[in-house]
Motif scaffolding. Structure first.
Motif, PDB file in Angstrom:
ATOM      1  N   ALA A 176       0.828  -1.211   0.000  1.00 14.22           N
ATOM      2  CA  ALA A 176       0.000   0.000   0.000  1.00 14.22           C
ATOM      3  C   ALA A 176       0.858   1.254   0.000  1.00 14.22           C
ATOM      4  CB  ALA A 176      -0.922  -0.003   1.221  1.00 14.22           C
ATOM      5  N   VAL A 177       1.919   1.252   0.796  1.00 12.73           N
ATOM      6  CA  VAL A 177       2.797   2.419   0.845  1.00 12.73           C
ATOM      7  C   VAL A 177       3.501   2.609  -0.494  1.00 12.73           C
ATOM      8  CG1 VAL A 177       4.863   3.366   1.929  1.00 12.73           C
ATOM      9  CG2 VAL A 177       3.098   2.317   3.340  1.00 12.73           C
ATOM     10  N   GLN A 178       3.939   1.516  -1.096  1.00 17.38           N
ATOM     11  CA  GLN A 178       4.602   1.630  -2.395  1.00 17.38           C
ATOM     12  C   GLN A 178       3.636   2.109  -3.471  1.00 17.38           C
ATOM     13  OE1 GLN A 178       7.106  -1.646  -3.450  1.00 17.38           O
ATOM     14  NE2 GLN A 178       7.271  -1.040  -5.595  1.00 17.38           N
ATOM     15  N   ARG A 179       2.412   1.593  -3.454  1.00 13.43           N
ATOM     16  CA  ARG A 179       1.426   2.031  -4.442  1.00 13.43           C
ATOM     17  C   ARG A 179       1.080   3.506  -4.238  1.00 13.43           C
ATOM     18  NH1 ARG A 179       0.514   1.359  -8.574  1.00 13.43           N
ATOM     19  NH2 ARG A 179      -1.750   1.197  -8.726  1.00 13.43           N
ATOM     20  N   ALA A 180       1.008   3.944  -2.975  1.00 13.36           N
ATOM     21  CA  ALA A 180       0.715   5.352  -2.705  1.00 13.36           C
ATOM     22  C   ALA A 180       1.833   6.254  -3.201  1.00 13.36           C
ATOM     23  CB  ALA A 180       0.495   5.561  -1.209  1.00 13.36           C
ATOM     24  N   ALA A 181       3.061   5.757  -3.169  1.00 15.19           N
ATOM     25  CA  ALA A 181       4.189   6.551  -3.658  1.00 15.19           C
ATOM     26  C   ALA A 181       4.271   6.532  -5.177  1.00 15.19           C
ATOM     27  CB  ALA A 181       5.491   6.030  -3.054  1.00 15.19           C
ATOM     28  N   GLU A 182       3.936   5.389  -5.783  1.00 15.32           N
ATOM     29  CA  GLU A 182       4.012   5.263  -7.239  1.00 15.32           C
ATOM     30  C   GLU A 182       2.914   6.053  -7.941  1.00 15.32           C
ATOM     31  OE1 GLU A 182       5.636   0.632  -7.463  1.00 15.32           O
ATOM     32  OE2 GLU A 182       3.519   1.097  -7.702  1.00 15.32           O
ATOM     33  N   ALA A 183       1.708   5.961  -7.409  1.00 22.03           N
ATOM     34  CA  ALA A 183       0.545   6.592  -8.047  1.00 22.03           C
ATOM     35  C   ALA A 183      -0.291   7.267  -6.971  1.00 22.03           C
ATOM     36  CB  ALA A 183      -0.275   5.545  -8.801  1.00 22.03           C
ATOM     37  N   PRO A 184       0.202   8.382  -6.432  1.00 22.84           N
ATOM     38  CA  PRO A 184      -0.470   8.986  -5.281  1.00 22.84           C
ATOM     39  C   PRO A 184      -1.845   9.545  -5.620  1.00 22.84           C
ATOM     40  CG  PRO A 184       1.322  10.397  -6.064  1.00 22.84           C
ATOM     41  CD  PRO A 184       1.423   9.114  -6.818  1.00 22.84           C
ATOM     42  N   ASP A 185      -2.840   9.063  -4.920  1.00 29.78           N
ATOM     43  CA  ASP A 185      -4.157   9.682  -4.915  1.00 29.78           C
ATOM     44  C   ASP A 185      -4.708   9.501  -3.510  1.00 29.78           C
ATOM     45  OD1 ASP A 185      -5.295   7.117  -4.677  1.00 29.78           O
ATOM     46  OD2 ASP A 185      -5.718   6.969  -6.809  1.00 29.78           O
ATOM     47  N   ASP A 186      -5.821  10.156  -3.216  1.00 30.11           N
ATOM     48  CA  ASP A 186      -6.324  10.161  -1.844  1.00 30.11           C
ATOM     49  C   ASP A 186      -6.649   8.759  -1.344  1.00 30.11           C
ATOM     50  OD1 ASP A 186      -6.009  12.857  -1.550  1.00 30.11           O
ATOM     51  OD2 ASP A 186      -8.083  13.358  -2.041  1.00 30.11           O
ATOM     52  N   VAL A 187      -7.238   7.929  -2.206  1.00 28.12           N
ATOM     53  CA  VAL A 187      -7.627   6.585  -1.770  1.00 28.12           C
ATOM     54  C   VAL A 187      -6.397   5.765  -1.412  1.00 28.12           C
ATOM     55  CG1 VAL A 187      -8.686   4.417  -2.495  1.00 28.12           C
ATOM     56  CG2 VAL A 187      -9.795   6.590  -3.044  1.00 28.12           C
ATOM     57  N   ARG A 188      -5.395   5.764  -2.278  1.00 26.31           N
ATOM     58  CA  ARG A 188      -4.194   4.967  -2.011  1.00 26.31           C
ATOM     59  C   ARG A 188      -3.461   5.463  -0.768  1.00 26.31           C
ATOM     60  NH1 ARG A 188      -3.767   5.147  -7.822  1.00 26.31           N
ATOM     61  NH2 ARG A 188      -4.183   3.074  -8.693  1.00 26.31           N
ATOM     62  N   ILE A 189      -3.354   6.777  -0.626  1.00 28.96           N
ATOM     63  CA  ILE A 189      -2.657   7.311   0.545  1.00 28.96           C
ATOM     64  C   ILE A 189      -3.423   6.984   1.817  1.00 28.96           C
ATOM     65  CG2 ILE A 189      -1.855   9.411   1.679  1.00 28.96           C
ATOM     66  CD1 ILE A 189      -1.379  10.580  -1.125  1.00 28.96           C
ATOM     67  N   ASP A 190      -4.746   7.137   1.787  1.00 28.41           N
ATOM     68  CA  ASP A 190      -5.550   6.825   2.972  1.00 28.41           C
ATOM     69  C   ASP A 190      -5.441   5.344   3.333  1.00 28.41           C
ATOM     70  OD1 ASP A 190      -6.349   9.447   3.194  1.00 28.41           O
ATOM     71  OD2 ASP A 190      -8.300   9.145   2.224  1.00 28.41           O
ATOM     72  N   ASN A 191      -5.422   4.468   2.337  1.00 34.46           N
ATOM     73  CA  ASN A 191      -5.255   3.039   2.614  1.00 34.46           C
ATOM     74  C   ASN A 191      -3.904   2.764   3.268  1.00 34.46           C
ATOM     75  OD1 ASN A 191      -7.755   2.278   1.617  1.00 34.46           O
ATOM     76  ND2 ASN A 191      -6.989   1.753  -0.415  1.00 34.46           N
ATOM     77  N   ALA A 192      -2.858   3.407   2.751  1.00 32.39           N
ATOM     78  CA  ALA A 192      -1.523   3.209   3.320  1.00 32.39           C
ATOM     79  C   ALA A 192      -1.477   3.681   4.768  1.00 32.39           C
ATOM     80  CB  ALA A 192      -0.486   3.949   2.480  1.00 32.39           C
ATOM     81  N   VAL A 193      -2.084   4.823   5.042  1.00 30.63           N
ATOM     82  CA  VAL A 193      -2.109   5.350   6.409  1.00 30.63           C
ATOM     83  C   VAL A 193      -2.875   4.405   7.334  1.00 30.63           C
ATOM     84  CG1 VAL A 193      -2.994   7.230   7.851  1.00 30.63           C
ATOM     85  CG2 VAL A 193      -1.819   7.752   5.701  1.00 30.63           C
ATOM     86  N   ALA A 194      -4.007   3.889   6.857  1.00 28.36           N
ATOM     87  CA  ALA A 194      -4.829   3.003   7.685  1.00 28.36           C
ATOM     88  C   ALA A 194      -4.093   1.707   8.014  1.00 28.36           C
ATOM     89  CB  ALA A 194      -6.146   2.700   6.973  1.00 28.36           C
ATOM     90  N   LEU A 195      -3.436   1.104   7.028  1.00 26.17           N
ATOM     91  CA  LEU A 195      -2.739  -0.156   7.275  1.00 26.17           C
ATOM     92  C   LEU A 195      -1.513   0.060   8.159  1.00 26.17           C
ATOM     93  CD1 LEU A 195      -2.992  -2.027   3.858  1.00 26.17           C
ATOM     94  CD2 LEU A 195      -4.478  -2.144   5.856  1.00 26.17           C
ATOM     95  N   HIS A 196      -0.832   1.172   7.967  1.00 26.41           N
ATOM     96  CA  HIS A 196       0.308   1.464   8.839  1.00 26.41           C
ATOM     97  C   HIS A 196      -0.157   1.648  10.280  1.00 26.41           C
ATOM     98  CE1 HIS A 196       3.351   3.928  10.872  1.00 26.41           C
ATOM     99  NE2 HIS A 196       4.226   3.324  10.091  1.00 26.41           N
ATOM    100  N   ALA A 197      -1.284   2.322  10.483  1.00 26.35           N
ATOM    101  CA  ALA A 197      -1.793   2.531  11.841  1.00 26.35           C
ATOM    102  C   ALA A 197      -2.122   1.201  12.510  1.00 26.35           C
ATOM    103  CB  ALA A 197      -3.024   3.433  11.799  1.00 26.35           C
ATOM    104  N   ARG A 198      -2.701   0.266  11.760  1.00 27.52           N
ATOM    105  CA  ARG A 198      -2.999  -1.053  12.328  1.00 27.52           C
ATOM    106  C   ARG A 198      -1.719  -1.804  12.670  1.00 27.52           C
ATOM    107  NH1 ARG A 198      -6.626  -4.277   8.441  1.00 27.52           N
ATOM    108  NH2 ARG A 198      -6.118  -5.900   9.955  1.00 27.52           N
TER     109      ARG A 198
END
Length: 414
Positions: A176-198
């Motif tokens: 998720a973090v890699q996808r958020a960095a490769e193709a940043p959009d709100d959904v991908r970044i929010d998913n990365a933040v959520a999974l990191h928090a867990r």
């Protein structure tokens, strides 16, 4: 010339401390996967400390060609081994030191204890299969493949779940973090933040995870969120998010760059400036790339290239390097002739920032010439000179300086 995967992103190359290694017995260079497998079957290695699935992912992602190893998934090592363990493995494969930052000893102990105690179960078959297919697609540069769509779906499913999913969570958080960095959009970044928090709530988020999420937030333009995230982890060793000075608005249509202020403040300040592309050489560079540092060492000393670059060149790095402003400020102090600026928006430029170095010539805002390499021994000097002459910046071709003016460099770090 070097092209990097996200696992080899700028943060790893710039932020990682140099690693001292004990002398190790010489090992033969491995020119094939079979040769490496044979050696590993008879010898202990740091890979023995990795769970079977991670070891297999790493070995399957290695790429060999006629000249030996050419693809090395450092990110997998960094997620599983300590800095010293990873360096020992990289020395085995590369026959040299590689200053990448892995787990701390405490993190490795915590991760391995969670597995030994059954608190971190193995990944599910569907997640592991999808992750492997996605990694294979990345190696083939198939960014928009079915495998990428599949991993995106699994990331979204995991982000919406609150179940304890063991290693699935670790794998999908990294994806998720890699996808958020490769193709940043709100959904991908929010998913990365959520999974990191867990992952963090379970005590399984490591400093490499923190660093990669910080990079993704910065790449996505979420500076204040990145700042708050960094401040929430004072002991993680994350580079400070700099102060941005935007007091001087850019003219309409101007291309902006960040100039790193040469002060001693604990937090660096970046000033927004407009770059003049009337007649400009732009060098896409990185202090973490040994080819770039070789160019930065040789060009200022060249009797023809030196004065031309002093008058017309801007050394530029990717927007994500905003997280490494403190490191770049130190680099600029040591290299006043090749000070690096940071691009504000990658979309404003007609090139990628993953390949370094690149030499681009602009006239009246239009890219008219480019040259995409610099060997460490300086042997590309004449080809660069020819390109610059073709662009009208030099009048004639002259031979390169003596070899002594371009000493070989084996490391991209200072």
């Amino acid at each position: 010339m070097r092209r990097t995967r996200f696992g080899l992103c700028l943060a790893l190359l710039l932020a990682a401390p140099a690693t001292a290694l004990d002398d190790a017995p010489a090992t033969p260079p491995f020119d094939s996967a079979a040769a490496l497998d044979d050696w590993l079957s008879h010898n202990a290695s740091p890979l023995d400390l990795m769970p079977p699935y991670a070891r297999a992912l790493f070995l399957d992602s290695l790429g060999f060609g006629p000249q030996g190893l050419h693809t090395l998934p450092v990110d997998i090592l960094m997620a599983e081994l300590t800095t010293k363990e990873a360096a020992d493995m990289l020395r085995l494969l590369l026959d040299g030191d590689a200053p990448f930052q892995g787990l701390t000893s405490e993190e490795a102990t915590r991760l391995r204890a969670a597995r030994a105690e059954g608190r971190l179960g193995p990944p599910s078959e569907d997640v592991l299969r999808a992750y492997r297919s996605w990694q294979d697609a990345l190696q083939r540069d198939h960014a928009a493949s079915d495998a990428t769509a599949a991993i995106d779906r699994l990331i979204a499913r995991e982000a919406a779940s609150d179940h304890d999913t063991g290693e699935d969570l670790r794998l999908l958080q990294r994806a998720a973090v890699q996808r958020a960095a490769e193709a940043p959009d709100d959904v991908r970044i929010d998913n990365a933040v959520a999974l990191h928090a867990r992952l963090r709530s379970r005590g399984l988020a490591m400093r490499t995870d923190h660093r990669d999420l910080q990079q993704a937030l910065l790449r996505g333009g979420r500076l204040e969120q990145a700042r708050a995230f960094t401040e929430s982890l004072p002991d993680a060793g994350l580079p400070p998010v700099p102060v941005l000075d935007t007091a001087r608005p850019l003219p309409a249509g101007a291309v902006g760059i960040w100039t790193i202020q040469a002060d001693d403040a604990p937090v660096p300040t970046l000033r927004l400036d407009a770059i003049d592309l009337g007649t400009r050489i732009v060098v896409v560079s990185s202090p973490g790339c040994s080819f770039s540092t070789a160019a930065a060492a040789a060009i200022p000393l060249d009797p023809e290239l030196g004065p031309l670059f002093a008058a017309h060149a801007t050394w530029l790095i990717a927007p994500t390097a905003i997280a490494e402003a403190a490191m770049l400020r130190a680099w600029n102090r040591r290299h006043p002739a090749t000070q690096i600026h940071i691009a504000t928006h990658a979309a404003q430029w007609p090139m990628d920032f993953d390949t370094t170095p690149q030499f681009l010539v602009f006239r009246d805002g239009v890219l008219i010439e480019r040259f995409g390499r610099w060997e460490r021994d300086g042997s590309d000097r004449d080809a660069l000179h020819t390109m610059l002459a073709r662009a009208g910046l030099l009048r004639s071709t002259s031979p390169a300086p003596a070899a002594g003016d371009n000493p070989p460099q084996t490391s991209g770090r200072e």
